[in-house]
Enzyme design. Structure first.
Site, PDB file in Angstrom:
ATOM      1  N   GLU A 122       0.847  -1.217   0.000  1.00 47.10           N
ATOM      2  CA  GLU A 122       0.000   0.000   0.000  1.00 47.10           C
ATOM      3  C   GLU A 122       0.879   1.263   0.000  1.00 47.10           C
ATOM      4  O   GLU A 122       0.555   2.256   0.640  1.00 47.10           O
ATOM      5  CB  GLU A 122      -0.939   0.031   1.219  1.00 47.10           C
ATOM      6  CG  GLU A 122      -1.815  -1.182   1.370  1.00 47.10           C
ATOM      7  CD  GLU A 122      -3.087  -1.161   0.539  1.00 47.10           C
ATOM      8  OE1 GLU A 122      -3.377  -0.141  -0.093  1.00 47.10           O
ATOM      9  OE2 GLU A 122      -3.776  -2.199   0.514  1.00 47.10           O
TER      10      GLU A 122
HETATM   11  C1  LIG Z   1       2.618  -9.956   0.465  1.00 51.24           C
HETATM   12  C2  LIG Z   1       2.514  -8.899  -0.568  1.00 51.24           C
HETATM   13  C3  LIG Z   1       1.287  -8.625  -1.157  1.00 51.24           C
HETATM   14  C4  LIG Z   1       1.184  -7.666  -2.149  1.00 51.24           C
HETATM   15  N1  LIG Z   1      -0.034  -7.462  -2.760  1.00 51.24           N
HETATM   16  C5  LIG Z   1      -0.097  -6.656  -3.846  1.00 51.24           C
HETATM   17  C6  LIG Z   1      -1.303  -6.576  -4.616  1.00 51.24           C
HETATM   18  O1  LIG Z   1      -2.323  -7.190  -4.290  1.00 51.24           O
HETATM   19  N2  LIG Z   1      -1.307  -5.798  -5.727  1.00 51.24           N
HETATM   20  C7  LIG Z   1      -0.191  -5.095  -6.127  1.00 51.24           C
HETATM   21  O2  LIG Z   1      -0.266  -4.416  -7.142  1.00 51.24           O
HETATM   22  N3  LIG Z   1       0.974  -5.160  -5.417  1.00 51.24           N
HETATM   23  C8  LIG Z   1       1.052  -5.917  -4.298  1.00 51.24           C
HETATM   24  N4  LIG Z   1       2.226  -6.006  -3.589  1.00 51.24           N
HETATM   25  C9  LIG Z   1       3.394  -5.255  -4.035  1.00 51.24           C
HETATM   26  C10 LIG Z   1       3.729  -4.080  -3.144  1.00 51.24           C
HETATM   27  O3  LIG Z   1       2.761  -3.091  -3.297  1.00 51.24           O
HETATM   28  C11 LIG Z   1       5.147  -3.603  -3.500  1.00 51.24           C
HETATM   29  O4  LIG Z   1       6.037  -4.582  -3.026  1.00 51.24           O
HETATM   30  C12 LIG Z   1       5.463  -2.257  -2.889  1.00 51.24           C
HETATM   31  O5  LIG Z   1       4.732  -1.249  -3.530  1.00 51.24           O
HETATM   32  C13 LIG Z   1       6.950  -1.903  -2.957  1.00 51.24           C
HETATM   33  O6  LIG Z   1       7.437  -2.066  -4.248  1.00 51.24           O
HETATM   34  P1  LIG Z   1       8.778  -2.912  -4.504  1.00 51.24           P
HETATM   35  O7  LIG Z   1       8.618  -4.213  -3.812  1.00 51.24           O
HETATM   36  O8  LIG Z   1       9.036  -2.922  -5.961  1.00 51.24           O
HETATM   37  O9  LIG Z   1       9.913  -2.119  -3.769  1.00 51.24           O
HETATM   38  P2  LIG Z   1      10.792  -0.952  -4.394  1.00 51.24           P
HETATM   39  O10 LIG Z   1       9.904   0.063  -5.012  1.00 51.24           O
HETATM   40  O11 LIG Z   1      11.871  -1.536  -5.216  1.00 51.24           O
HETATM   41  O12 LIG Z   1      11.414  -0.326  -3.076  1.00 51.24           O
HETATM   42  C14 LIG Z   1      12.579  -0.839  -2.431  1.00 51.24           C
HETATM   43  C15 LIG Z   1      12.986   0.144  -1.341  1.00 51.24           C
HETATM   44  O13 LIG Z   1      13.321   1.407  -1.938  1.00 51.24           O
HETATM   45  C16 LIG Z   1      12.508   2.425  -1.393  1.00 51.24           C
HETATM   46  N5  LIG Z   1      12.191   3.386  -2.449  1.00 51.24           N
HETATM   47  C17 LIG Z   1      11.631   3.158  -3.663  1.00 51.24           C
HETATM   48  N6  LIG Z   1      11.468   4.298  -4.325  1.00 51.24           N
HETATM   49  C18 LIG Z   1      11.933   5.285  -3.537  1.00 51.24           C
HETATM   50  C19 LIG Z   1      12.037   6.694  -3.661  1.00 51.24           C
HETATM   51  N7  LIG Z   1      11.590   7.363  -4.726  1.00 51.24           N
HETATM   52  N8  LIG Z   1      12.588   7.386  -2.651  1.00 51.24           N
HETATM   53  C20 LIG Z   1      13.017   6.751  -1.526  1.00 51.24           C
HETATM   54  N9  LIG Z   1      12.954   5.420  -1.353  1.00 51.24           N
HETATM   55  C21 LIG Z   1      12.399   4.700  -2.335  1.00 51.24           C
HETATM   56  C22 LIG Z   1      11.264   1.727  -0.864  1.00 51.24           C
HETATM   57  O14 LIG Z   1      10.636   2.477   0.143  1.00 51.24           O
HETATM   58  C23 LIG Z   1      11.848   0.428  -0.350  1.00 51.24           C
HETATM   59  O15 LIG Z   1      12.370   0.606   0.928  1.00 51.24           O
HETATM   60  C24 LIG Z   1       2.335  -6.937  -2.556  1.00 51.24           C
HETATM   61  C25 LIG Z   1       3.568  -7.195  -1.941  1.00 51.24           C
HETATM   62  C26 LIG Z   1       3.671  -8.150  -0.970  1.00 51.24           C
HETATM   63  C27 LIG Z   1       5.013  -8.415  -0.358  1.00 51.24           C
END
Ligand SMILES: Cc1cc2nc3c(=O)[nH]c(=O)nc-3n(C[C@H](O)[C@H](O)[C@H](O)COP(=O)(O)OP(=O)(O)OC[C@H]3O[C@@H](n4cnc5c(N)ncnc54)[C@H](O)[C@@H]3O)c2cc1C
Length: 580
Positions: free
Chosen positions: A397
């Site tokens: 979220e």
């Molecule tokens: C159990 C589970 C259920 C999920 N369910 C859904 C779902 O139903 N539908 C869906 O669409 N997604 C879902 N997700 C995905 C989830 O929304 C994403 O994992 C989340 O948005 C983070 O994206 P990422 O994993 O690519 O991390 P990244 O975006 O790669 O982030 C990695 C780190 O970098 C930081 N970061 C990234 N960008 C920036 C920035 N601009 N400035 C500073 N820091 C930054 C982040 O805060 C984090 O600490 C789910 C994930 C999990 C684990």
């Protein structure tokens, strides 16, 4: 500052709000209590006993439980009766969210259905789309999922690579792979985000039965083993023209508004989860004996139980305050636009709640493991599962980093548009600081000292934002560390004020103790945070003057928080459980 119960998002930062002007748990109607009881009974008697089978990926059971939720009216709390829902106020939706939060895996399944799948349809669907899908989602006949993230685009959701190619007959071919999709293993309908012609970010209603749609293997997750998380694979999936949700190129509106509401509901689940865990910790502390006595008799353990309770009290207070604000802004309107604009209006509160609640829950589950000692580290006890299950709340979220970065930006944008008198407030504050200060006479109101401290915390927040706008201007977003610190200050202000305003309307006792402890500690955090941020934005005499101003603004009165925590721990142990 003016004294109002403004219904503008973020307005509390620049206004004095009177006790009684916010919605609190204590104002629940009989209908609210009935909904709470129904949801609580269902979770305790039907979902909790099914958890082991859910953890073994019995998705037909998950489907049955979602259908039971539908039969009890728990899914369609936001949905008009015309589409099979029971459309009640947002307070009721939050009550249901809190109850469901008791079992985190099922809460994820439920959230993907009742929030992430239903909200976009409700707010952006055509009449035909709503009629086709909403009644079946509300009963649980159809399971929904929300497919925004991809392996290369999580936080940067608009960077999605999934393509939608328009065909001559108006239909679309969708190609790409979505990741981490909750309910992926058994969902029938996916809200999918893709770029039309590789460019225009748009939302689509994609049925599992459409040609070219499939899902991948279940992820091996750290926690939430009882919820399904899979990739969604789209290989030239054929999506009819009538399945476009909203307008081409306006998918960001769908995605971000849904997330605003999702964050708010996630906070409800974290709050409900914390309440359940506090009960578990208190019961264990009473039963477990060491050195010839229950560990609940030790000050170190009592401190933990009290602190868990204080933090949850603050989150719960923010949660229902925000629900009341949204209900107030919607004014009982059933028009989706009114709901949408209320969700946008309170995006600041939703982000604050998401961060505060997920970090509060992580603290609570961590201390629960600690109270359980070695038993907290083994699977025989639920403490270990709660610890694993809670961790993801800081990631999905919108990660907590992203939410922290969003929050001050939203405040500054509102201030620049004239919707929030932050700039004038910062100027007035700087003028005030030059004048000699006279102590305010006591007025004999409950928690008056704490309310005054909260007033000081607001001034510090306005000062920090004002200095940031003056010194960094448009470059503010390049200074993430400062932005995040300002977000922390704003979140602490909202939490502290919500806790004090709620407690001030309650009888003196444990609630007052909880509010006093929270405010005392929040003021110290705000002091440290403000000093750190100001030192990065000013220097020399200006910095010294700003630092000297902080104690005058905050004016924290000493309080024996050890004695207050003992009083709270007593109440937790008597119940045993969360005492409010
Ligand atoms: C159990 C589970 C259920 C999920 N369910 C859904 C779902 O139903 N539908 C869906 O669409 N997604 C879902 N997700 C995905 C989830 O929304 C994403 O994992 C989340 O948005 C983070 O994206 P990422 O994993 O690519 O991390 P990244 O975006 O790669 O982030 C990695 C780190 O970098 C930081 N970061 C990234 N960008 C920036 C920035 N601009 N400035 C500073 N820091 C930054 C982040 O805060 C984090 O600490 C789910 C994930 C999990 C684990």
């Amino acid at each position: 500052m003016t004294t109002t119960a403004s219904t503008r998002g973020g307005a509390w930062l620049v206004e004095d709000v009177a006790p009684g002007a916010i919605f609190t748990v204590e104002q629940f109607s009989d209908e609210h209590r009935l909904i709470a009881r129904t949801a609580d009974d269902f979770m305790r008697h039907e979902v909790a006993p099914a958890l082991e089978r859910l953890e073994q990926k019995d998705w037909s059971l998950a489907r049955t439980l979602v259908q039971r939720c539908g039969a009890l009216g728990l899914i369609g709390t936001d949905v008009p009766e015309a589409y099979g829902g029971v459309e009640v106020d947002k307070v009721s939706s939050i009550i249901v969210g809190e109850a469901v939060g008791m079992v985190a895996s099922f809460a994820t399944t439920f959230g993907a259905q009742s929030g992430l799948s239903i909200t976009p349809l409700l707010c952006f669907g055509t009449d035909d789309q709503k009629a086709r899908y909403l009644p079946r989602l509300v009963t649980g006949e159809l399971i929904g999922a929300y497919a925004l993230s991809e392996s290369g685009s999580g936080s940067d959701a608009l960077g999605a690579k999934t393509r939608a190619t328009r065909r001559a007959d108006g239909s679309y071919l969708l190609t790409g792979e979505k990741m981490w999709i909750s309910n992926g293993g058994f969902a029938d309908l996916f809200i999918v985000f893709a770029k039309v012609d590789g460019e225009h970010f748009s939302a689509f209603l994609v049925e599992r039965s459409f040609p070219g749609v499939s899902t991948g293997k279940e992820e091996h997750k750290m926690g939430l083993h009882g919820s399904s998380t899979t990739p969604l694979i789209l290989q030239e999936a054929v999506v009819p023209a009538g399945q476009l949700l909203g307008e081409i190129g306006k998918g960001h509106k769908v995605a971000f508004n849904v997330l605003n509401y999702g964050r708010f509901k996630l906070a409800a689940m974290c709050s409900g989860g914390a309440r359940a865990v506090i009960g578990e910790a208190a019961r264990y502390a009473k039963e477990r004996r060491q050195f010839g006595q229950p560990i609940a008799s030790f000050g170190a353990i009592r401190h933990k139980l009290a602190e868990m309770t204080v933090r949850e009290f603050a989150v719960e207070s923010m949660l229902y305050r925000t629900a009341g604000l949204i209900d107030g802004a919607v004014h009982g309107s059933r028009v989706p636009d009114a709901v949408l604009s209320a969700l946008e209006e309170f995006a600041i509160e939703a982000s604050a709640l998401k961060v505060a609640s997920s970090e509060m829950l992580d603290y609570v589950v961590d201390e629960n493991v600690q109270i359980h000692g070695g038993n907290g580290f083994v699977r025989d006890y639920a403490a270990e599962r709660h610890y694993r299950d809670a961790r993801v709340n800081r990631i999905f979220e919108g990660t907590n980093e992203i939410n922290r970065l969003l929050l001050p930006g939203l405040l500054v944008r509102r201030a620049l548009k004239g919707g929030l008198p932050l700039i004038d407030g910062a100027r007035a504050l700087q003028d005030d600081l030059l004048k000699p200060s006279a102590p305010e006479p006591p007025g004999g109101l409950p928690l008056e000292t704490e309310l005054r401290t909260v007033g000081g915390m607001k001034k510090v927040a306005v000062l920090a934002i004002g200095v940031a706008m003056q010194t960094l201007g448009e470059k503010l977003t390049d200074h993430q560390e400062i932005v995040s610190i300002i977000a922390d200050i704003v979140i602490d202000v909202f939490a502290a004020e919500s806790a004090v305003l709620r407690a001030a309307a309650m009888a003196e006792g444990v609630s007052h103790a909880a509010a006093r402890v929270f405010v005392k500690d929040a003021a110290s955090r705000v002091d440290v945070a403000a000093r750190t941020a100001l030192a990065a934005m000013a220097e020399g005499d200006t910095l010294r003057a700003l630092h000297d101003a902080l104690p005058r603004l905050l004016a924290v009165t000493p309080a024996n928080t050890i004695a207050l925590r003992r009083q709270i721990a007593d109440a937790v142990l008597v119940r045993p459980g969360y005492p409010f």
